[in-house]
Write a protein that holds these residues in place. Structure first.
Motif, PDB file in Angstrom:
ATOM      1  N   HIS A  34      52.579  31.702  42.796  1.00 34.59           N
ATOM      2  CA  HIS A  34      53.368  32.270  43.891  1.00 34.59           C
ATOM      3  C   HIS A  34      53.137  33.771  44.043  1.00 34.59           C
ATOM      4  N   SER A  35      52.701  34.419  42.959  1.00 38.60           N
ATOM      5  CA  SER A  35      52.428  35.854  43.037  1.00 38.60           C
ATOM      6  C   SER A  35      51.003  36.119  42.538  1.00 38.60           C
ATOM      7  N   VAL A  36      50.312  37.000  43.245  1.00 38.19           N
ATOM      8  CA  VAL A  36      48.908  37.281  42.953  1.00 38.19           C
ATOM      9  C   VAL A  36      48.701  38.783  42.805  1.00 38.19           C
ATOM     10  N   ALA A  37      47.916  39.146  41.800  1.00 37.50           N
ATOM     11  CA  ALA A  37      47.496  40.531  41.605  1.00 37.50           C
ATOM     12  C   ALA A  37      45.983  40.579  41.757  1.00 37.50           C
ATOM     13  N   ILE A  38      45.486  41.638  42.367  1.00 42.10           N
ATOM     14  CA  ILE A  38      44.045  41.811  42.549  1.00 42.10           C
ATOM     15  C   ILE A  38      43.639  43.143  41.951  1.00 42.10           C
ATOM     16  N   LEU A  39      42.633  43.113  41.076  1.00 41.29           N
ATOM     17  CA  LEU A  39      42.021  44.320  40.527  1.00 41.29           C
ATOM     18  C   LEU A  39      40.639  44.440  41.123  1.00 41.29           C
ATOM     19  N   THR A  40      40.322  45.584  41.693  1.00 44.26           N
ATOM     20  CA  THR A  40      39.033  45.750  42.346  1.00 44.26           C
ATOM     21  C   THR A  40      38.639  47.227  42.347  1.00 44.26           C
ATOM     22  N   THR A  41      37.518  47.510  42.968  1.00 43.66           N
ATOM     23  CA  THR A  41      37.095  48.901  43.132  1.00 43.66           C
ATOM     24  C   THR A  41      37.565  49.401  44.491  1.00 43.66           C
ATOM     25  N   GLU A  42      37.610  50.693  44.640  1.00 41.23           N
ATOM     26  CA  GLU A  42      38.036  51.273  45.911  1.00 41.23           C
ATOM     27  C   GLU A  42      37.091  50.864  47.045  1.00 41.23           C
TER      28      GLU A  42
END
Length: 172
Positions: A34-42
């Motif tokens: 139900h909840s999502v986190a995204i780690l990425t580059t700028e």
């Protein structure tokens, strides 16, 4: 510049040690997402509309939070959506409170969406309290519960494949 290499060396050693401990402590779960986190580059964050594509492909998701890495510049304003190499000290402690709360938040799913090995993003993925972690295949596969072999430029294909496997695992 020499201090940065020194810091990265210590951080890499801590990362390797915690990665070995992670392999022995993983437990499967069957919690719905139900909840999502995204780690990425700028760069990827600005080039692709990650949040909207994830919301479109995973309609049951209520919350999507994104945090991206960018190189430190004095002229850049501090934001709650970016972190830099200065936000993690040489002992691996997170200095920025908003980034620390992002990592401590027990998200149902973490998507590590970056295509090259990156010590700070990998360390953040390792430190995240997310229940299920998905990443791209070019990165350290030990970090993730599921790895998708796709290029970041093929976001639509990545999201489609992710949805297919999450449905098979009864996560959505």
């Amino acid at each position: 510049m020499a201090f940065l290499k020194f810091k990265e060396n210590f951080l890499f050693k801590k990362y390797q040690k915690e990665l070995q401990l992670l392999a022995t402590s993983k437990t499967p779960n069957d919690r719905e997402i139900h909840s999502v986190a995204i780690l990425t580059t700028e760069r990827l964050s600005y080039d692709l509309n990650l949040t909207e594509v994830i919301k479109e492909k995973l309609p049951s998701v209520r919350n999507v939070h994104i945090y991206s890495f960018r190189d430190y510049k004095k002229s850049d304003a501090k934001t709650y959506k970016h972190f830099t190499e200065r936000d993690i000290d040489w002992r691996g402690n997170v200095r920025d409170s908003s980034f620390e709360s992002f990592l401590e938040n027990p998200f149902d799913l973490l998507i590590a969406f970056f295509d090259q090995k990156h010590l700070y993003l990998e360390y953040a993925a390792l430190q995240s309290n997310a229940a299920f972690k998905i990443g791209l295949s070019n990165i350290n596969n030990q970090l993730f519960d599921m790895v998708i072999d796709e290029k970041p430029s093929n976001l639509e294909s990545f999201a489609k494949t992710m949805k297919k496997y999450l449905e098979l695992l009864h996560k959505i």
